[in-house]
Design a protein around this motif. Structure first.
Motif, PDB file in Angstrom:
ATOM      1  N   THR A 209       0.838  -1.210   0.000  1.00 55.98           N
ATOM      2  CA  THR A 209       0.000   0.000   0.000  1.00 55.98           C
ATOM      3  C   THR A 209       0.871   1.258   0.000  1.00 55.98           C
ATOM      4  N   ALA A 210       2.159   1.075   0.277  1.00 53.81           N
ATOM      5  CA  ALA A 210       3.067   2.205   0.481  1.00 53.81           C
ATOM      6  C   ALA A 210       3.093   3.190  -0.696  1.00 53.81           C
ATOM      7  N   GLN A 211       3.127   2.653  -1.923  1.00 51.64           N
ATOM      8  CA  GLN A 211       3.289   3.573  -3.060  1.00 51.64           C
ATOM      9  C   GLN A 211       2.087   4.503  -3.207  1.00 51.64           C
ATOM     10  N   PHE A 239      -1.385  -7.488  -3.112  1.00 53.07           N
ATOM     11  CA  PHE A 239      -1.425  -8.737  -3.889  1.00 53.07           C
ATOM     12  C   PHE A 239      -0.019  -9.109  -4.323  1.00 53.07           C
ATOM     13  N   ARG A 240       0.354 -10.335  -4.093  1.00 55.84           N
ATOM     14  CA  ARG A 240       1.666 -10.802  -4.562  1.00 55.84           C
ATOM     15  C   ARG A 240       1.506 -12.213  -5.095  1.00 55.84           C
ATOM     16  N   ASN A 241       2.031 -12.427  -6.287  1.00 60.57           N
ATOM     17  CA  ASN A 241       1.945 -13.754  -6.877  1.00 60.57           C
ATOM     18  C   ASN A 241       3.050 -14.624  -6.276  1.00 60.57           C
ATOM     19  N   GLU A 242       2.886 -14.952  -4.997  1.00 62.16           N
ATOM     20  CA  GLU A 242       3.895 -15.718  -4.274  1.00 62.16           C
ATOM     21  C   GLU A 242       4.100 -17.064  -4.958  1.00 62.16           C
ATOM     22  N   ILE A 243       5.361 -17.459  -5.134  1.00 60.33           N
ATOM     23  CA  ILE A 243       5.647 -18.754  -5.764  1.00 60.33           C
ATOM     24  C   ILE A 243       5.180 -19.878  -4.847  1.00 60.33           C
ATOM     25  N   ILE A 249      -2.662 -18.568   6.495  1.00 61.34           N
ATOM     26  CA  ILE A 249      -2.751 -17.176   6.039  1.00 61.34           C
ATOM     27  C   ILE A 249      -1.443 -16.415   6.210  1.00 61.34           C
ATOM     28  N   PHE A 250      -0.362 -17.114   6.637  1.00 64.61           N
ATOM     29  CA  PHE A 250       0.907 -16.407   6.877  1.00 64.61           C
ATOM     30  C   PHE A 250       1.460 -15.823   5.581  1.00 64.61           C
ATOM     31  N   ARG A 251       1.533 -16.654   4.546  1.00 63.98           N
ATOM     32  CA  ARG A 251       2.023 -16.149   3.257  1.00 63.98           C
ATOM     33  C   ARG A 251       0.973 -16.451   2.210  1.00 63.98           C
ATOM     34  N   GLU A 256      -3.751  -8.221   3.547  1.00 65.63           N
ATOM     35  CA  GLU A 256      -4.004  -6.821   3.869  1.00 65.63           C
ATOM     36  C   GLU A 256      -2.832  -6.258   4.648  1.00 65.63           C
ATOM     37  N   GLN A 257      -2.471  -5.030   4.338  1.00 69.68           N
ATOM     38  CA  GLN A 257      -1.359  -4.386   5.057  1.00 69.68           C
ATOM     39  C   GLN A 257      -1.865  -3.183   5.852  1.00 69.68           C
ATOM     40  N   MET A 258      -1.148  -2.885   6.937  1.00 64.13           N
ATOM     41  CA  MET A 258      -1.360  -1.640   7.677  1.00 64.13           C
ATOM     42  C   MET A 258       0.004  -0.959   7.638  1.00 64.13           C
ATOM     43  N   HIS A 307      15.829  -2.900  -2.281  1.00 56.57           N
ATOM     44  CA  HIS A 307      16.461  -1.866  -3.117  1.00 56.57           C
ATOM     45  C   HIS A 307      16.251  -0.455  -2.564  1.00 56.57           C
ATOM     46  N   TYR A 308      15.202  -0.240  -1.761  1.00 58.15           N
ATOM     47  CA  TYR A 308      14.885   1.108  -1.301  1.00 58.15           C
ATOM     48  C   TYR A 308      15.414   1.407   0.099  1.00 58.15           C
ATOM     49  N   SER A 309      15.995   0.400   0.769  1.00 61.22           N
ATOM     50  CA  SER A 309      16.175   0.534   2.218  1.00 61.22           C
ATOM     51  C   SER A 309      17.588   0.939   2.658  1.00 61.22           C
ATOM     52  N   LEU A 326       6.781 -10.800  11.358  1.00 56.25           N
ATOM     53  CA  LEU A 326       5.429 -10.294  11.590  1.00 56.25           C
ATOM     54  C   LEU A 326       5.313  -8.908  10.966  1.00 56.25           C
ATOM     55  N   GLN A 327       6.342  -8.103  11.163  1.00 56.01           N
ATOM     56  CA  GLN A 327       6.317  -6.715  10.695  1.00 56.01           C
ATOM     57  C   GLN A 327       7.696  -6.316  10.206  1.00 56.01           C
ATOM     58  N   GLY A 328       7.742  -5.447   9.211  1.00 54.34           N
ATOM     59  CA  GLY A 328       9.015  -4.874   8.790  1.00 54.34           C
ATOM     60  C   GLY A 328       9.028  -3.393   9.170  1.00 54.34           C
ATOM     61  N   VAL A 329      10.144  -2.921   9.704  1.00 45.85           N
ATOM     62  CA  VAL A 329      10.280  -1.485   9.967  1.00 45.85           C
ATOM     63  C   VAL A 329      11.505  -1.018   9.165  1.00 45.85           C
ATOM     64  N   SER A 367       5.515  -1.472   8.590  1.00 47.73           N
ATOM     65  CA  SER A 367       4.548  -2.125   7.695  1.00 47.73           C
ATOM     66  C   SER A 367       4.216  -3.508   8.227  1.00 47.73           C
ATOM     67  N   VAL A 368       2.938  -3.748   8.446  1.00 50.15           N
ATOM     68  CA  VAL A 368       2.553  -5.043   9.034  1.00 50.15           C
ATOM     69  C   VAL A 368       1.342  -5.617   8.315  1.00 50.15           C
ATOM     70  N   GLY A 369       1.319  -6.938   8.204  1.00 45.75           N
ATOM     71  CA  GLY A 369       0.194  -7.610   7.562  1.00 45.75           C
ATOM     72  C   GLY A 369      -0.898  -7.894   8.586  1.00 45.75           C
ATOM     73  N   VAL A 370      -2.134  -7.518   8.234  1.00 47.12           N
ATOM     74  CA  VAL A 370      -3.272  -7.772   9.146  1.00 47.12           C
ATOM     75  C   VAL A 370      -3.409  -9.280   9.383  1.00 47.12           C
ATOM     76  N   ASP A 371      -3.240 -10.043   8.289  1.00 49.84           N
ATOM     77  CA  ASP A 371      -3.447 -11.490   8.381  1.00 49.84           C
ATOM     78  C   ASP A 371      -2.407 -12.133   9.309  1.00 49.84           C
ATOM     79  N   ARG A 372      -1.193 -11.570   9.297  1.00 51.28           N
ATOM     80  CA  ARG A 372      -0.160 -12.134  10.198  1.00 51.28           C
ATOM     81  C   ARG A 372      -0.452 -11.781  11.655  1.00 51.28           C
ATOM     82  N   VAL A 373      -0.979 -10.579  11.890  1.00 59.16           N
ATOM     83  CA  VAL A 373      -1.354 -10.216  13.267  1.00 59.16           C
ATOM     84  C   VAL A 373      -2.494 -11.130  13.717  1.00 59.16           C
TER      85      VAL A 373
HETATM   86  N1  GAP Z   1       5.944  -1.559   2.072  1.00 63.96           N
HETATM   87  C1  GAP Z   1       6.903  -2.456   2.603  1.00 63.96           C
HETATM   88  C2  GAP Z   1       6.518  -3.844   2.470  1.00 63.96           C
HETATM   89  O1  GAP Z   1       5.542  -4.168   1.813  1.00 63.96           O
HETATM   90  P1  GAP Z   1       7.184  -6.271   3.207  1.00 63.96           P
HETATM   91  O2  GAP Z   1       8.165  -6.722   4.257  1.00 63.96           O
HETATM   92  O3  GAP Z   1       7.291  -6.877   1.860  1.00 63.96           O
HETATM   93  O4  GAP Z   1       7.342  -4.694   3.141  1.00 63.96           O
HETATM   94  C3  GAP Z   1       5.303  -5.896   4.943  1.00 63.96           C
HETATM   95  O5  GAP Z   1       5.720  -6.487   3.743  1.00 63.96           O
HETATM   96  C4  GAP Z   1       4.450  -6.834   5.758  1.00 63.96           C
HETATM   97  O6  GAP Z   1       3.363  -7.320   4.964  1.00 63.96           O
HETATM   98  C5  GAP Z   1       5.179  -8.094   6.236  1.00 63.96           C
HETATM   99  O7  GAP Z   1       5.907  -7.857   7.412  1.00 63.96           O
HETATM  100  C6  GAP Z   1       4.017  -9.030   6.465  1.00 63.96           C
HETATM  101  O8  GAP Z   1       3.405  -8.776   7.725  1.00 63.96           O
HETATM  102  C7  GAP Z   1       3.042  -8.648   5.366  1.00 63.96           C
HETATM  103  N2  GAP Z   1       3.183  -9.542   4.196  1.00 63.96           N
HETATM  104  C8  GAP Z   1       4.093  -9.468   3.211  1.00 63.96           C
HETATM  105  N3  GAP Z   1       3.900 -10.452   2.309  1.00 63.96           N
HETATM  106  C9  GAP Z   1       2.838 -11.168   2.750  1.00 63.96           C
HETATM  107  C10 GAP Z   1       2.138 -12.306   2.246  1.00 63.96           C
HETATM  108  N4  GAP Z   1       2.472 -12.885   1.109  1.00 63.96           N
HETATM  109  N5  GAP Z   1       1.079 -12.784   2.952  1.00 63.96           N
HETATM  110  C11 GAP Z   1       0.706 -12.186   4.110  1.00 63.96           C
HETATM  111  N6  GAP Z   1       1.323 -11.107   4.623  1.00 63.96           N
HETATM  112  C12 GAP Z   1       2.369 -10.600   3.954  1.00 63.96           C
END
Ligand code: GAP
Length: 500
Positions: A209-211, A239-243, A249-251, A256-258, A307-309, A326-329, A367-373
């Motif tokens: 959601t950052a951009q 949305f990420r097309n995770e391999i 619900i972890f990956r 959803e992100q906060m 690349h941005y960090s 759980l969260q990235g800062v 940045s934290v994922g709602v689903d991971r919380v």
């Molecule tokens: N804007 C920075 C960013 O998106 P990220 O570490 O890729 O950074 C942030 O993602 C957070 O989003 C992660 O710490 C995690 O909580 C959640 N997240 C990332 N990929 C996820 C996935 N495939 N499924 C569920 N949560 C995910």
């Protein structure tokens, strides 16, 4: 319940059985990497988002909110670097057609008395070292090799030399020769906007959601009466097309992100600001019921930074399947605002009145994922114990996030006076809190049904309520203690428990 696999299985079963989380498209056999949140799940999820918004937006003076579109102008992703860099290394098994993330596929040469007798491969998990050891011993036994097995050095497949690709066995077949060299796979989902389906109409579902926040920086500064340092917060789907979506619900591929982009002056000490956010986020997790003892920090090594960090620290949580992010800062410096300024031609800068100077602010991003919380809360809250000689499942969710704040029960359903009074209290409470009414089955069973879904309080209307005006009983899910209070007191009590 010692086995962590069992714990995850039990939680997944409970989620499906009681309506927290369903596999997406269940009637069509599910759809890997997607999930649907049921009637209880949506409540828990909304409560998490609401608590986060209250604490980071409403209760602060320096953060404002935003809700941007999911699909942005496609140039956004060029400027942000996602088209070029938002990739995972992918490896295919040509024989089984299985796909793996190369950095999650580990291999090692098996060496006996100075001779390499073959290679083993394992997929990343908590037990991979033990599995690799077992495979190496099995290989030595099968090939009847004498001598000592040398200690294995596991490396991920991205580190394999080209000549090793043909020697490393596929985890699917156990045989070498079918794995491709790793290649970059962009994780953004593509779509087309408008009637044409060609490159000019390609757009992307946002992977973060950052951009949306960065491209609205000028809009917010021009309209929001903000003063540096300040933050812009956003909650929304990514949305990420995770391999390799995994661990429930972890990956997943839709989540959803906060996120907060917290802008600071370039002259500010970013390390201190970064540290402050890490501590603030740890405190927030604790405040919603995630114990500090299950949280730890992982500062990214400089060579592995995104690349941005300029610096990233992950807040890790002890999930049943291992300690995971759980969260990235992240300290993103001025990367994003500079990129969008350069590519769009619109200056995304800040005018400092005191110094009469313009500059592009730097940013700290929690940045934290709602689903991971959600999953961290569920795995913390899930317990099995025994009450009155009966096994019970109990979710010890704090009242602030629990789907139902209380359940109201008439002691007996065939006594109209009890039912009438219970219904009246239920209607009264429902105006302020999400509460549940249940009159079926014996009272013990009704308590148990609520324990399992995390309802912190059971309110029972009994004969003393109606005959002696003795108030109602309020049972505490965790201590099992029952106290009597008046109905007015119940309202105040719940308010305190839920809203603090
Ligand atoms: N804007 C920075 C960013 O998106 P990220 O570490 O890729 O950074 C942030 O993602 C957070 O989003 C992660 O710490 C995690 O909580 C959640 N997240 C990332 N990929 C996820 C996935 N495939 N499924 C569920 N949560 C995910």
């Amino acid at each position: 319940m010692a086995d962590p696999t069992d714990k995850m299985e039990n939680i997944i079963n409970l989620c499906k059985r009681r309506g927290f989380v369903f596999p997406s498209s269940d009637i069509y056999g599910g759809f890997n990497g997607f999930f649907d949140y049921g009637p209880l799940g949506v409540e828990l999820k909304n409560n998490i988002k609401q608590a986060w918004w209250q604490d980071f937006v409403h209760r602060r003076d320096d953060i404002v909110g935003l809700d941007s579109s999911i699909i942005h102008h496609p140039t956004t992703w060029k400027a942000s670097g996602h088209i070029e860099n938002f990739t995972d290394p992918l490896v295919d098994c040509k024989e089984s057609k299985m796909r793996y993330r190369a950095d999650q596929l580990f291999f090692a040469p098996v060496r006996v008395a100075g001779e390499t007798i073959g290679y083993i491969s394992v997929l990343e998990d908590e037990t991979m070292s033990a599995k690799a050891e077992e495979m190496a011993n099995e290989m030595k036994r099968k090939l009847a090799k004498q001598g000592a097995l040398e200690p294995l050095t596991l490396k991920d497949y991205t580190e394999a030399k080209p000549e090793e690709h043909a020697l490393i066995p596929s985890p699917a077949t156990g045989k070498p020769g079918s794995l491709t060299p790793p290649r970059s796979f962009n994780m953004m989902f593509q779509t087309y906007v408008g009637a044409m389906q060609d490159a000019s109409a390609t757009a992307y579902l946002r992977p973060e959601t950052a951009q949306g926040i960065f491209i609205n920086f000028k809009n917010v500064v021009d309209t929001g009466r903000v003063k540096l340092p300040f933050g812009i917060a956003q909650i929304g789907k990514a949305f990420r097309n995770e391999i390799n979506p995994r661990n429930f619900i972890f990956r997943s591929r839709e989540f959803e992100q906060m996120e907060i982009e917290y802008f600071i002056a370039p002259s500010a000490d970013w390390q201190t600001a970064h540290q402050g956010w890490i501590e603030g986020c740890l405190a927030w997790f604790e405040s919603i019921g995630i114990p500090r003892a299950k949280l730890s920090l992982y500062p990214h090594p400089t060579e592995k930074l995104a690349h941005y960090s300029k610096g990233t620290t992950d807040i890790m949580f002890e999930f049943p399947f291992g300690v995971q992010e759980l969260q990235g800062v992240a300290a993103r410096g001025d990367f994003d605002l500079t990129q969008h300024s350069d590519v769009s031609g619109t200056k995304l800068d800040w005018f400092d009145e005191a110094a009469k100077a313009r500059f592009i602010p730097h940013v700290i991003e929690p940045s934290v994922g709602v689903d991971r919380v959600f999953l961290a809360l569920l795995t913390t809250a899930y317990h099995e114990d025994e009450v009155e000689g009966e096994k019970r499942i109990v979710l010890r969710l704090p009242a602030r996030v629990a789907p139902f704040k209380a359940a109201v029960f008439p002691l007996l359903k065939n006594k109209p006076a009890l039912v009438e009074r219970a219904e009246a209290l239920y209607r009264r409470l429902k105006k302020r809190f999400n509460v549940f009414y249940d009159e079926s089955g014996n009272i013990g069973r009704r308590y148990r049904r609520q324990d399992e879904i995390g309802t912190p309080f059971g309110i029972t209307i009994d004969f003393d309520t109606i005959e002696k005006d003795a108030g109602v009983t309020v049972r505490n899910r965790d201590t099992l203690e029952q106290v009597r209070m008046t109905e007015d007191e119940v309202v105040r009590f719940l308010d305190e428990q839920v809203n603090g």
